[in-house]
Design a protein around this motif. Structure first.
Motif, mmCIF file in Angstrom:
data_model
loop_
_atom_site.group_PDB
_atom_site.id
_atom_site.type_symbol
_atom_site.label_atom_id
_atom_site.label_comp_id
_atom_site.label_asym_id
_atom_site.label_seq_id
_atom_site.Cartn_x
_atom_site.Cartn_y
_atom_site.Cartn_z
ATOM 1 N N ALA A 641 0.836 -1.199 0.000
ATOM 2 C CA ALA A 641 0.000 0.000 0.000
ATOM 3 C C ALA A 641 0.876 1.257 0.000
ATOM 4 O O ALA A 641 0.535 2.275 -0.638
ATOM 5 C CB ALA A 641 -0.935 -0.014 1.210
ATOM 6 N N CYS A 642 2.022 1.216 0.705
ATOM 7 C CA CYS A 642 2.909 2.377 0.767
ATOM 8 C C CYS A 642 3.557 2.665 -0.581
ATOM 9 O O CYS A 642 3.831 3.820 -0.923
ATOM 10 C CB CYS A 642 3.999 2.150 1.817
ATOM 11 N N VAL A 643 3.796 1.600 -1.366
ATOM 12 C CA VAL A 643 4.462 1.810 -2.652
ATOM 13 C C VAL A 643 3.465 2.131 -3.754
ATOM 14 O O VAL A 643 3.837 2.195 -4.930
ATOM 15 C CB VAL A 643 5.320 0.592 -3.047
ATOM 16 N N GLY A 644 2.172 2.272 -3.407
ATOM 17 C CA GLY A 644 1.218 2.768 -4.376
ATOM 18 C C GLY A 644 0.171 1.803 -4.884
ATOM 19 O O GLY A 644 -0.586 2.129 -5.812
ATOM 20 N N TRP A 645 0.126 0.625 -4.316
ATOM 21 C CA TRP A 645 -0.917 -0.308 -4.776
ATOM 22 C C TRP A 645 -2.281 0.227 -4.347
ATOM 23 O O TRP A 645 -2.500 0.556 -3.182
ATOM 24 C CB TRP A 645 -0.706 -1.694 -4.166
ATOM 25 N N PRO A 646 -3.230 0.288 -5.272
ATOM 26 C CA PRO A 646 -4.585 0.737 -4.878
ATOM 27 C C PRO A 646 -5.306 -0.348 -4.072
ATOM 28 O O PRO A 646 -4.919 -1.519 -4.059
ATOM 29 C CB PRO A 646 -5.270 0.996 -6.223
ATOM 30 N N ARG A 647 -6.371 0.071 -3.452
ATOM 31 C CA ARG A 647 -7.103 -0.856 -2.586
ATOM 32 C C ARG A 647 -7.692 -2.038 -3.360
ATOM 33 O O ARG A 647 -7.686 -3.168 -2.889
ATOM 34 C CB ARG A 647 -8.214 -0.119 -1.850
ATOM 35 N N ARG A 648 -8.216 -1.751 -4.561
ATOM 36 C CA ARG A 648 -8.835 -2.848 -5.310
ATOM 37 C C ARG A 648 -7.806 -3.914 -5.703
ATOM 38 O O ARG A 648 -8.107 -5.083 -5.792
ATOM 39 C CB ARG A 648 -9.539 -2.290 -6.544
ATOM 40 N N ARG A 649 -6.524 -3.439 -5.943
ATOM 41 C CA ARG A 649 -5.497 -4.402 -6.304
ATOM 42 C C ARG A 649 -5.090 -5.249 -5.118
ATOM 43 O O ARG A 649 -4.824 -6.440 -5.236
ATOM 44 C CB ARG A 649 -4.290 -3.672 -6.881
ATOM 45 N N LEU A 650 -5.047 -4.611 -3.932
ATOM 46 C CA LEU A 650 -4.758 -5.390 -2.723
ATOM 47 C C LEU A 650 -5.852 -6.436 -2.469
ATOM 48 O O LEU A 650 -5.579 -7.582 -2.128
ATOM 49 C CB LEU A 650 -4.639 -4.450 -1.518
ATOM 50 N N ALA A 651 -7.104 -5.983 -2.637
ATOM 51 C CA ALA A 651 -8.212 -6.930 -2.441
ATOM 52 C C ALA A 651 -8.162 -8.050 -3.473
ATOM 53 O O ALA A 651 -8.403 -9.219 -3.173
ATOM 54 C CB ALA A 651 -9.540 -6.188 -2.526
#
Length: 917
Positions: A641-651
């Motif tokens: 998340a700190c390096v810029g991954w959006p929430r939908r990509r994490l999910a």
């Protein structure tokens, strides 16, 4: 990325894979097991669903209160129904489409049967005496000897002196004339006297004891019988009232009145329904034209006779001899004086004999020779009424006998009557009199009820014409009184148990027996068999239902669907009888309607419940495992998340990992289900394994939704911060005990605690549901012969399913506690540094597991009770004990699941954890 993460966290991936694999494989195998058991149950039901008929048509209002309340019909219910269906209504039933046979039966009631039992007294005669008097004391026994009726004694007078019989014995009063030309005025105190020639040539009258005296009443039992016999010089015996000549033995007849059930049937329909024509032992079968016909006296009725009486009656005869001093004064003594003297005389016992009442049993010639069956009076006993006890037992309402119902006929017939008409009444008794000279039975054939077909061993219905009623003792005391034998009917139409109709005539004979008007509406029931009924599928049930509706619409009669009925034992408390029988507690087989349908519906409900419980517990297990996996990787997700991954990509990352693991586990589960099913003796088809992969994928996705959302919404800084540093500041009393600390810890993670509590609650409710559903199954299905035969096959599947549910619940609790230990490792290390030993720390984790278990067990037990209330329509007292036992089991399960997480506290790295903090 997904594959590398799965390989990097191999132990957590393996745990998630194993969870999905176990859940999906267990679900697939159990599904196949339940389906196999259901097919076996349906097969048993179809094999035993049918009795002799599928629909029973009775007169309007024939259903009893017990039948309407419980769906139960008493044994030989048709024996208490007389008329009510007309010939026109019968024709309307026969006109309905789809009926294979409609067999009417017209119950006539009980007819009088007069039997004469020969008793040999030859050995009791002392041939050296000139005159002697033998006394017979008859006692009739029934109810396995518990009921007895002692009839008035009778006497046999044996003399060697010549006897003179009056030639005008047909008339009383006036002058009696004798063969030697002597005469004697007839004396009412010694009517129609036989003269005995004494040694000195005088002639003295023999006044018998059978002369009625004031006070004898209507019972017909007050006047003792008296038989006069001459012992000839050559040793032969000559009976004055016998139609045969002198005989070398002394045999006297003993009158034995009884009753037997009679009914009229359609011979052709009865042959098609139960094969009555194939059950003949001797003689010929009835025809549709067998009407009453003229006889030498009155008319005769063609009948079929059963070769089994089903009546428990016996006669005990006690023999004794009167002292010579009393016999010497007998000639010339008036009847009234003689009766008084003999009543006060002490006699010498000479033994006894017991005769069994195999009434009307044997071939036609034996029937003709031993019994006289008269249709002049029909005794019709109705149906018992019951009171329900607090324990659910049934108590028939007892009444006193009313001799005015039947003494008129039996007074005309010679002053004797079936003795057990004097016993306690359980049925209203009505007498139908026919003022004709004689309506006698003419037996044309004998049939064996045991050869009739149409009854399955498990699905037979005691509404049959030919079933013998009996009731076994329900407790030790009753079984002891009955001698471990079932109670059977006596010859009493007003008794509790009555024999089925054992005399069958044709419907064509009804006008001659009842009269033309009464015969027109004399049919008691019509038994209907539907064509083409082999299974109890929905189409067949609908066809039977529509046929029943058409019959109801065409006739307005009471119509019941009996297909799929079975026998169900009911406890009956039979009050004590007037003739000595004590109160008995009986187990009687009643008919429960619709058992086959109830079995299939109960199995369907049970299958649906098992599927639902397994799916829900699997989902909880997977949700917990996925949550643990996401929690273990919270730092990595925070970095992304700190390096810029959006929430939908994490999910999507978390969801993709879970989906891949679930799909892989589903494919492996599908491959393992077939060999595992074969090892368990269950045939798992390829079609049954196909849903395994989609199901595992769906469960994994559902279980990963919330963890993925939580991971995507978490703030990077909060996710990277140590968990031990997150402290909620609130006013609270410090925990001074281990239990208080455990309670506080259980509240710190309410979501996780709720998940574990729900898992335990479902496991406990599944266990309670198994027991309570078995109770409901017992109330609706088992407790019947058919239900008992299939219930054992179903319960094995239930046990396995509940065991899997409980095991999954235990794993959920263990995983939650282990996750809690890992999160609070620094706190536990601090407590150990503050002086807490291993014992308090282990108890801390164990107490938290017990708190979760107690809460889940209470909720699960309550859910089990609620389930029973909704399913069975009431909560019996045993349900609370069952639910309490299930709750204790759930508490013990949670305690067992907490053992390994609690012991893991010993392996915590104290120095490393304190240094990290």
């Amino acid at each position: 990325m997904i594959w590398s993460q799965l390989c990097h966290r191999a132990w957590r991936t393996g745990a998630l894979f194993t969870a999905v694999l176990l859940a999906t494989t267990g679900f697939t195998v159990l599904t196949g097991t339940v389906n196999t058991a259901r097919l076996r149950v349906v097969g048993d039901v179809n094999a035993n669903l049918r009795g002799a008929y599928d629909i029973l048509v009775r007169p309007k209002g024939a259903r009893t209160a017990i039948e309407q309340e419980r769906g139960l019909v008493g044994p030989n219910h048709l024996s208490g129904t007389f008329g009510g269906i007309t010939q026109a209504q019968l024709r309307a039933i026969q006109a309905v489409q789809g009926i294979e046979v409609a067999a009417p039966i017209a119950n006539l009631g009980f007819v009088a049967v007069l039997r004469t039992v020969p008793v040999d007294l030859t050995d009791l005669v002392d041939r050296a005496k000139a005159r002697q008097l033998i006394r017979l004391d008859p006692t009739f026994l029934a109810d396995r000897g518990l009921s007895s009726f002692r009839k008035t004694e009778s006497y046999v007078y044996v003399t060697t002196r010549p006897l003179l019989v009056p030639q005008n014995v047909q008339q009383t009063g006036g002058t009696l004339r004798y063969p030697d030309g002597s005469t004697r005025p007839d004396d009412p105190r010694c009517p129609l006297a036989v003269l005995e020639v004494q040694e000195d040539g005088t002639k003295l009258p023999i006044c018998t004891t059978s002369v009625a005296q004031p006070g004898d009443g209507d019972s017909g039992e007050g006047a003792p019988g008296f038989t006069i016999v001459r012992l000839l010089a050559d040793g032969r015996f000559e009976q004055l009232d016998a139609t045969i000549g002198p005989q070398p033995w002394l045999v006297v007849p003993v009158v034995w009145w009884t009753v037997i059930g009679a009914a009229a049937v359609d011979p052709a329909a009865e042959a098609r329904l139960v094969g009555l024509d194939q059950a003949l032992v001797s003689g010929r079968y009835l025809t549709g034209t067998d009407a009453t016909r003229p006889a030498e006296v009155g008319k005769s009725v063609p009948v079929l006779v059963a070769d089994e009486s089903y009546v428990d009656e016996s006669l005990r005869l006690a023999f004794s001899t009167v002292p010579d001093t009393a016999v010497a004064d007998l000639p010339g003594t008036r009847s009234d004086v003689l009766r008084t003297r003999l009543a006060a005389t002490t006699v010498a016992a000479r033994g006894e004999r017991r005769l069994d009442a195999a009434a009307l049993r044997g071939d036609v010639s034996r029937f003709r020779g031993q019994a006289l069956v008269a249709f002049n009076m029909l005794l019709q006993g109705g149906l018992p009424e019951y009171r329900t006890g607090s324990d659910g037992s049934l108590a028939p309402v007892a009444g006193a006998p009313d001799p005015t119902r039947w003494t008129g006929f039996y007074r005309v017939s010679g002053g004797r009557f079936p003795v057990f008409l004097n016993d306690t009444t359980f049925r209203p008794l009505n007498a139908v009199m026919r003022g004709e000279a004689s309506i006698a039975a003419d037996p044309v054939g004998v049939f064996d009820p045991g050869r009739l077909h149409g009854n399955s061993a498990l699905g037979r219905v005691p509404l049959e014409t030919y079933q013998a009623p009996e009731a076994a003792g329900a407790d030790t005391a009753s079984r002891t009184l009955l001698g471990d034998r079932p109670l059977r009917p006596s010859g009493a139409p007003q008794g509790y148990l009555v024999s089925p109709p054992l005399l069958l005539t044709s419907l064509a004979a009804l006008p001659g027996i009842l009269g033309r008007d009464a015969a027109e509406k004399s049919i008691s029931a019509v038994r209907v068999r539907i064509s083409g009924v082999h299974t109890l599928d929905e189409v067949t049930r609908e066809r039977i239902r529509r046929t029943a509706e058409e019959i109801t619409a065409a006739t307005g009669l009471d119509v019941d669907i009996t297909v799929g009925s079975s026998l169900a034992p009911q406890t009956v408390v039979l009050p004590e009888g007037k003739l000595g029988r004590p109160e008995l507690r009986l187990a009687e087989l009643w008919s429960r309607k619709g058992v086959a349908v109830a079995i299939i519906e109960a199995v369907d409900r049970k299958s649906a419940l098992l599927f639902g419980l397994i799916l829900v517990v699997c989902l909880l297990f997977l949700a917990n495992a996925t949550t643990a996996a996401v929690h273990d990787r919270r730092r990595e997700l925070a970095v992304l998340a700190c390096v810029g991954w959006p929430r939908r990509r994490l999910a999507a990352l978390v969801t993709g990992e879970v989906a891949l693991v679930g799909l892989s586990a589903g494919i492996v589960a599908a491959a393992l289900s077939v060999p595992l099913g074969a090892a368990a003796g269950v045939r798992i088809t390829v079609a049954q394994t196909l849903p395994a992969a989609p199901l595992a994928l769906l469960l994994a996705l559902l279980a990963g939704v919330l963890p993925a959302i939580r991971a995507a919404r978490a703030h990077p800084g909060a996710a990277l911060a140590p968990q031990a540093s997150v402290v909620r500041r609130r006013r609270a009393r410090p925990s001074r005990t281990v239990l208080a600390t455990a309670l506080r810890n259980a509240r710190r993670r309410p979501g996780r605690t709720t998940l574990a509590t729900a898992a335990v609650a479902l496991g406990v409710s599944a266990f309670a549901a198994l027991l309570t559903l078995t109770w409901a199954f017992h109330g609706a299905v088992t407790g019947t012969l058919l239900g008992d035969a299939v219930s054992l096959r179903v319960r094995a599947v239930d046990t396995v399913a509940v065991a899997v549910t409980l095991a999954l619940a235990a794993l959920v609790v263990a995983d939650v506690l282990y996750l809690n230990v890992r999160e609070r490792a620094a706190e536990l290390a601090a407590l150990r540094a503050a002086g807490w030993g291993d014992g308090p720390l282990i108890r801390l984790v164990a107490y938290e597991g017990l708190v979760i278990g107690a809460l889940g067990a209470a909720l699960g037990a309550a859910a089990g009770v609620l389930f029973l209330d909704r399913l069975a329509g009431g909560i019996p007292p045993t349900a609370y004990a069952v639910s309490a036992g299930a709750a204790l089991g759930g508490l013990a399960l949670a305690g067992s699941a907490a053992v390994l997480p609690a012991l893991s506290v010993r392996r915590l790295p104290l120095a490393a954890l304190l240094a990290r903090e």
